[in-house]
Design a protein around this motif. Structure first.
Motif, PDB file in Angstrom:
ATOM      1  N   GLU A   1       0.832  -1.214   0.000  1.00 36.78           N
ATOM      2  CA  GLU A   1       0.000   0.000   0.000  1.00 36.78           C
ATOM      3  C   GLU A   1       0.860   1.256   0.000  1.00 36.78           C
ATOM      4  O   GLU A   1       0.498   2.272  -0.595  1.00 36.78           O
ATOM      5  CB  GLU A   1      -0.908   0.011   1.233  1.00 36.78           C
ATOM      6  N   GLY A   2       2.010   1.191   0.686  1.00 36.91           N
ATOM      7  CA  GLY A   2       2.875   2.356   0.761  1.00 36.91           C
ATOM      8  C   GLY A   2       3.482   2.743  -0.582  1.00 36.91           C
ATOM      9  O   GLY A   2       3.886   3.897  -0.777  1.00 36.91           O
ATOM     10  N   LEU A   3       3.542   1.795  -1.520  1.00 37.91           N
ATOM     11  CA  LEU A   3       4.089   2.091  -2.852  1.00 37.91           C
ATOM     12  C   LEU A   3       3.043   2.693  -3.794  1.00 37.91           C
ATOM     13  O   LEU A   3       3.405   3.276  -4.826  1.00 37.91           O
ATOM     14  CB  LEU A   3       4.653   0.809  -3.480  1.00 37.91           C
ATOM     15  N   LEU A   4       1.782   2.537  -3.490  1.00 35.76           N
ATOM     16  CA  LEU A   4       0.727   3.008  -4.390  1.00 35.76           C
ATOM     17  C   LEU A   4       0.739   4.523  -4.607  1.00 35.76           C
ATOM     18  O   LEU A   4       0.513   4.981  -5.739  1.00 35.76           O
ATOM     19  CB  LEU A   4      -0.638   2.571  -3.852  1.00 35.76           C
ATOM     20  N   PRO A   5       0.968   5.358  -3.559  1.00 39.41           N
ATOM     21  CA  PRO A   5       0.934   6.807  -3.803  1.00 39.41           C
ATOM     22  C   PRO A   5       1.932   7.268  -4.866  1.00 39.41           C
ATOM     23  O   PRO A   5       1.626   8.154  -5.661  1.00 39.41           O
ATOM     24  CB  PRO A   5       1.266   7.402  -2.431  1.00 39.41           C
ATOM     25  N   LEU A   6       3.132   6.678  -4.883  1.00 42.63           N
ATOM     26  CA  LEU A   6       4.112   7.072  -5.888  1.00 42.63           C
ATOM     27  C   LEU A   6       3.595   6.768  -7.298  1.00 42.63           C
ATOM     28  O   LEU A   6       3.695   7.601  -8.206  1.00 42.63           O
ATOM     29  CB  LEU A   6       5.436   6.344  -5.645  1.00 42.63           C
ATOM     30  N   ALA A   7       3.032   5.566  -7.462  1.00 43.12           N
ATOM     31  CA  ALA A   7       2.471   5.226  -8.775  1.00 43.12           C
ATOM     32  C   ALA A   7       1.327   6.158  -9.123  1.00 43.12           C
ATOM     33  O   ALA A   7       1.170   6.589 -10.284  1.00 43.12           O
ATOM     34  CB  ALA A   7       1.996   3.773  -8.764  1.00 43.12           C
ATOM     35  N   GLY A   8       0.524   6.527  -8.142  1.00 49.30           N
ATOM     36  CA  GLY A   8      -0.624   7.392  -8.399  1.00 49.30           C
ATOM     37  C   GLY A   8      -0.228   8.788  -8.839  1.00 49.30           C
ATOM     38  O   GLY A   8      -0.791   9.335  -9.803  1.00 49.30           O
ATOM     39  N   ILE A   9       0.737   9.398  -8.151  1.00 51.99           N
ATOM     40  CA  ILE A   9       1.100  10.773  -8.542  1.00 51.99           C
ATOM     41  C   ILE A   9       1.897  10.784  -9.852  1.00 51.99           C
ATOM     42  O   ILE A   9       1.843  11.750 -10.608  1.00 51.99           O
ATOM     43  CB  ILE A   9       1.885  11.481  -7.411  1.00 51.99           C
ATOM     44  N   PHE A  10       2.612   9.682 -10.137  1.00 51.72           N
ATOM     45  CA  PHE A  10       3.308   9.603 -11.425  1.00 51.72           C
ATOM     46  C   PHE A  10       2.289   9.529 -12.563  1.00 51.72           C
ATOM     47  O   PHE A  10       2.451  10.180 -13.608  1.00 51.72           O
ATOM     48  CB  PHE A  10       4.230   8.382 -11.454  1.00 51.72           C
ATOM     49  N   ALA A  11       1.225   8.745 -12.365  1.00 56.03           N
ATOM     50  CA  ALA A  11       0.175   8.671 -13.382  1.00 56.03           C
ATOM     51  C   ALA A  11      -0.507  10.020 -13.554  1.00 56.03           C
ATOM     52  O   ALA A  11      -0.856  10.438 -14.672  1.00 56.03           O
ATOM     53  CB  ALA A  11      -0.841   7.594 -13.000  1.00 56.03           C
ATOM     54  N   MET A  12      -0.702  10.732 -12.434  1.00 56.67           N
ATOM     55  CA  MET A  12      -1.323  12.061 -12.526  1.00 56.67           C
ATOM     56  C   MET A  12      -0.426  13.038 -13.274  1.00 56.67           C
ATOM     57  O   MET A  12      -0.895  13.884 -14.051  1.00 56.67           O
ATOM     58  CB  MET A  12      -1.615  12.590 -11.115  1.00 56.67           C
ATOM     59  N   ARG A  13       0.885  12.928 -13.097  1.00 59.28           N
ATOM     60  CA  ARG A  13       1.808  13.793 -13.838  1.00 59.28           C
ATOM     61  C   ARG A  13       1.672  13.536 -15.346  1.00 59.28           C
ATOM     62  O   ARG A  13       1.602  14.482 -16.145  1.00 59.28           O
ATOM     63  CB  ARG A  13       3.255  13.529 -13.398  1.00 59.28           C
ATOM     64  N   LEU A  14       1.632  12.240 -15.730  1.00 60.80           N
ATOM     65  CA  LEU A  14       1.483  11.914 -17.145  1.00 60.80           C
ATOM     66  C   LEU A  14       0.183  12.476 -17.715  1.00 60.80           C
ATOM     67  O   LEU A  14       0.144  13.005 -18.835  1.00 60.80           O
ATOM     68  CB  LEU A  14       1.516  10.394 -17.336  1.00 60.80           C
TER      69      LEU A  14
ATOM     70  N   SER B   1       1.434  -1.648  11.306  1.00 65.70           N
ATOM     71  CA  SER B   1       1.138  -1.662   9.873  1.00 65.70           C
ATOM     72  C   SER B   1       1.132  -0.245   9.311  1.00 65.70           C
ATOM     73  O   SER B   1       1.698   0.025   8.241  1.00 65.70           O
ATOM     74  CB  SER B   1      -0.221  -2.331   9.637  1.00 65.70           C
ATOM     75  N   ALA B   2       0.497   0.676  10.057  1.00 66.38           N
ATOM     76  CA  ALA B   2       0.466   2.073   9.609  1.00 66.38           C
ATOM     77  C   ALA B   2       1.871   2.668   9.570  1.00 66.38           C
ATOM     78  O   ALA B   2       2.189   3.479   8.686  1.00 66.38           O
ATOM     79  CB  ALA B   2      -0.429   2.892  10.541  1.00 66.38           C
ATOM     80  N   SER B   3       2.730   2.262  10.508  1.00 70.12           N
ATOM     81  CA  SER B   3       4.104   2.762  10.511  1.00 70.12           C
ATOM     82  C   SER B   3       4.848   2.318   9.257  1.00 70.12           C
ATOM     83  O   SER B   3       5.554   3.116   8.619  1.00 70.12           O
ATOM     84  CB  SER B   3       4.853   2.250  11.750  1.00 70.12           C
ATOM     85  N   LEU B   4       4.680   1.049   8.891  1.00 68.25           N
ATOM     86  CA  LEU B   4       5.344   0.546   7.688  1.00 68.25           C
ATOM     87  C   LEU B   4       4.819   1.250   6.436  1.00 68.25           C
ATOM     88  O   LEU B   4       5.588   1.635   5.553  1.00 68.25           O
ATOM     89  CB  LEU B   4       5.124  -0.958   7.565  1.00 68.25           C
ATOM     90  N   LEU B   5       3.494   1.399   6.375  1.00 70.77           N
ATOM     91  CA  LEU B   5       2.899   2.086   5.220  1.00 70.77           C
ATOM     92  C   LEU B   5       3.449   3.505   5.103  1.00 70.77           C
ATOM     93  O   LEU B   5       3.849   3.956   4.023  1.00 70.77           O
ATOM     94  CB  LEU B   5       1.376   2.101   5.367  1.00 70.77           C
ATOM     95  N   SER B   6       3.451   4.205   6.241  1.00 72.56           N
ATOM     96  CA  SER B   6       3.932   5.593   6.236  1.00 72.56           C
ATOM     97  C   SER B   6       5.421   5.662   5.910  1.00 72.56           C
ATOM     98  O   SER B   6       5.870   6.579   5.208  1.00 72.56           O
ATOM     99  CB  SER B   6       3.663   6.242   7.600  1.00 72.56           C
ATOM    100  N   LEU B   7       6.190   4.705   6.417  1.00 73.99           N
ATOM    101  CA  LEU B   7       7.628   4.696   6.169  1.00 73.99           C
ATOM    102  C   LEU B   7       7.926   4.500   4.686  1.00 73.99           C
ATOM    103  O   LEU B   7       8.780   5.194   4.118  1.00 73.99           O
ATOM    104  CB  LEU B   7       8.287   3.586   6.994  1.00 73.99           C
ATOM    105  N   VAL B   8       7.213   3.563   4.059  1.00 80.47           N
ATOM    106  CA  VAL B   8       7.421   3.327   2.628  1.00 80.47           C
ATOM    107  C   VAL B   8       6.997   4.552   1.825  1.00 80.47           C
ATOM    108  O   VAL B   8       7.697   4.993   0.899  1.00 80.47           O
ATOM    109  CB  VAL B   8       6.646   2.075   2.177  1.00 80.47           C
ATOM    110  N   THR B   9       5.843   5.128   2.176  1.00 79.30           N
ATOM    111  CA  THR B   9       5.371   6.338   1.480  1.00 79.30           C
ATOM    112  C   THR B   9       6.367   7.475   1.647  1.00 79.30           C
ATOM    113  O   THR B   9       6.717   8.175   0.676  1.00 79.30           O
ATOM    114  CB  THR B   9       4.001   6.763   2.025  1.00 79.30           C
ATOM    115  N   LEU B  10       6.842   7.676   2.883  1.00 76.69           N
ATOM    116  CA  LEU B  10       7.791   8.754   3.142  1.00 76.69           C
ATOM    117  C   LEU B  10       9.100   8.528   2.390  1.00 76.69           C
ATOM    118  O   LEU B  10       9.681   9.469   1.829  1.00 76.69           O
ATOM    119  CB  LEU B  10       8.052   8.855   4.648  1.00 76.69           C
ATOM    120  N   ALA B  11       9.564   7.282   2.362  1.00 74.93           N
ATOM    121  CA  ALA B  11      10.825   6.983   1.671  1.00 74.93           C
ATOM    122  C   ALA B  11      10.723   7.291   0.183  1.00 74.93           C
ATOM    123  O   ALA B  11      11.626   7.907  -0.415  1.00 74.93           O
ATOM    124  CB  ALA B  11      11.201   5.524   1.888  1.00 74.93           C
ATOM    125  N   THR B  12       9.627   6.910  -0.445  1.00 76.96           N
ATOM    126  CA  THR B  12       9.469   7.152  -1.888  1.00 76.96           C
ATOM    127  C   THR B  12       9.264   8.636  -2.178  1.00 76.96           C
ATOM    128  O   THR B  12       9.897   9.201  -3.083  1.00 76.96           O
ATOM    129  CB  THR B  12       8.289   6.330  -2.434  1.00 76.96           C
TER     130      THR B  12
END
Length: 590
Positions: A33-46, A147-158
């Motif tokens: 789930e933490g990787l999804l935001p990066l894919a989402g904003i990249f698609a929005m940029r396109l 779980s929320a910590s891991l999600l946030s950590l992955v989102t923050l890292a990306t």
């Protein structure tokens, strides 16, 4: 009680009560789930770039095709994310419910394993209440916040990596301005923990008085003595005090959260201004501006969520200290290192040898009790209120151990006997035995043992069979008024049902504390005669305070100020001017 947190490994152990696979699946889904935001904003940029660049990029059909490609990509990511989040939500809910139920089971297991004296200790009761309050939700939330910590950590890292490519200062700004809010939350958690610790006794009293006001047991006294309004006023006053204190803590938390939000918003809009300047300077496209702006927002949310979930984990580890401490309580009445398992069948002699017992706090109750009950002998124990009869029953059933002295069954000290062995050999009817609002059968055989003939036989011995057979459902009739369809019994009828429960066990040593309570003198004598005939060959100790209730025994022991002062048959003791005669007066007729 310690104000420190439990170790993280202990918190994870609680979170893993649903099984390691379930916990790992829960955490693994959070990483994805933490990787999804990066894919989402990249698609929005396109998509934004396709729209803004289409007017000067060839034919409208080609431009629209580029837009559709970006839309399809964004839609696929969104739909895939929705499916993933729905599945993750189910896994999290399943995990949380299993953990909550298993922690509740452990609370009940621990409560049922503690000594009677521990359950009478206000400090243990305070700890039990606080542990029960916290265990209802916090163990499940440990896994959720991890779980929320891991999600946030992955989102923050990306997102942080993405921002570092634009301007490293933006990442630092987002990090720094999120810290005050989290610090304020941790500070509030410690204040709340201290408040709950300091008010737990008041909260227990509110719960106790509320139970008195709302249950049937005390209803007659409350109405007949006009006590309801007095107790209600006391509850309302205590609740008002507790509410005002809690609202004071809430107001301080709200002020802290306001400060954190102001700082967070200031950082967010400063970052927007910086990105806007870079965009108009031609550093990147409009689509890139949208992507970086969303990255700032998601980075800030990621930092806030990460620190918030870590703060929540810290808070859970603090509050679950009570549960861990409650689980760590050890009963003192336990099996010895090498317990004796009795193999000899049939009743053996029961001997008390210089038994002393002192309650915590220094109140001595028994002082050198000596007596023996021969195999198959029926003995009555009598004495004034406070003489130590109930305490002696506790020791004989091994709900407590003597302070000094020994109790033996045959040649084996009770302390050395395996608890399961002893409690299989002894049957006890307590003065305050518990009626169950279940069926007659479940009251007589709550362990599920026996067959219809054994239930009938126990009920007949207790003099309850005739009343049971008049009930609409007989042995399957539910008793009490707690549930629909329950039949009510008189106090004397309930006493016979509870006596049948003890007789059904077929124990070789019976302890009957006021078996004829709530019965009139004639019914008490008849019950004694019935027990005399039915219990031949079994050792019996009867505790009572009425002369007609002890006429059927072989011998009477008189307990006075913690000592046995007289011993003899009912007729012998009634014939001489001793403690028995002073206690009961003239001998009972018949």
């Amino acid at each position: 009680m310690s104000d420190s947190q439990i170790p993280l490994r202990e918190a994870l152990r609680l979170g893993a009560l649903a099984g390691r696979r379930t916990l790992c699946l829960h955490l693994g889904l959070s990483i994805v789930e933490g990787l999804l935001p990066l894919a989402g904003i990249f698609a929005m940029r396109l998509l934004v770039d396709a729209v803004t660049e289409s007017p000067g990029s060839g034919s409208p059909e080609e431009a629209y095709s580029s837009v559709l490609d970006a839309v399809y990509l964004a839609a696929g990511i969104a739909i895939g994310g929705a499916v993933l989040r729905a599945f993750a939500s189910y896994v999290a809910d399943r995990h949380g419910r299993i953990v909550t139920d298993r922690c509740a089971d452990r609370m009940l297991e621990q409560s049922s394993s503690l000594d009677l004296q521990q359950l009478e200790d206000p400090r243990v009761l305070d700890l039990m209440q606080r542990a029960g309050q916290e265990v209802a939700g916090r163990p499940a939330r440990i896994a959720s916040d991890l779980s929320a910590s891991l999600l946030s950590l992955v989102t923050l890292a990306t997102m942080g990596t993405l921002l570092l490519l634009v301007d490293p200062w933006l990442t630092a700004l987002v990090l720094v301005f999120a810290v005050p809010g989290v610090w304020l939350r941790l500070r509030h958690a410690k204040r709340l923990f201290a408040w709950q610790r300091d008010t737990v006794e008041a909260q227990r009293e509110v719960g106790y008085l509320s139970t008195i006001l709302s249950t049937r047991q005390a209803a007659k006294d409350l109405r007949a003595l006009s006590l309801a309004r007095r107790f209600l006023g006391r509850v309302q006053g205590q609740r008002t005090d507790l509410r005002e204190q809690a609202l004071g803590l809430s107001a301080r938390r709200a002020r802290g959260e306001l400060v954190g939000q102001v700082l967070s918003n200031a950082a967010l809009f400063f970052a927007y201004g910086r990105l806007g300047w870079l965009a108009v300077s031609g550093a990147f496209t409009v689509g890139a501006f949208v992507m970086y702006a969303q990255a700032v927002q998601r980075s800030q949310s990621g930092v806030r969520d990460l620190l918030g979930s870590l703060a929540a984990l810290s808070e859970h580890r603090l509050f679950l200290r009570t549960f861990v401490e409650f689980e760590a309580l050890e009963p003192s009445v336990v099996d010895s290192a090498s317990p004796i398992v009795l193999t000899e069948r049939g009743p053996l002699a029961v001997r008390c040898q210089d038994v002393h017992f002192t309650y915590p706090g220094g109140r001595a109750v028994l002082s050198g009790v000596d007596f023996e009950i021969a195999p198959g002998e029926r003995v009555a124990l009598v004495g004034r209120n406070g003489s130590g009869k109930s305490t002696l029953v506790r020791l004989l059933t091994r709900l407590a151990d003597p302070t000094t002295g020994a109790i033996r069954y045959g040649e084996s000290p009770l302390r050395e006997l395996e608890l399961a062995t002893w409690r299989g050999r002894v049957g006890v009817l307590f003065q305050d035995a518990t009626p169950l609002d279940l069926t007659v059968r479940e009251n007589i055989a709550p362990d599920g043992g026996g067959d219809p003939e054994s239930w009938r036989d126990a009920a007949r011995q207790a003099g309850a069979l005739e009343r049971i057979e008049r009930l609409p459902g007989a042995f399957e009739q539910r008793l009490g008024r707690r549930f629909a369809g329950g039949a009510e019994l008189s106090a004397g009828e309930w006493r016979r049902i509870l006596l049948a429960r003890v007789l059904h066990r077929r124990s070789e040593f019976l302890i009957l504390d006021e078996p004829s309570a709530f019965l009139d003198a004639r019914a008490s004598r008849e019950l004694g005669e019935r027990l005399r005939d039915e219990l031949k060959g079994r050792s019996v100790l009867v505790v009572d305070h009425r002369p007609e209730a002890v006429q059927w025994v072989d011998r009477v022991l008189v307990l006075e100020e913690g000592r046995i002062v007289e011993s003899g048959s009912p007729a012998e003791l009634a014939a001489k001017d001793g403690s028995f005669r002073k206690l009961f007066g003239a001998p009972a007729s018949g």
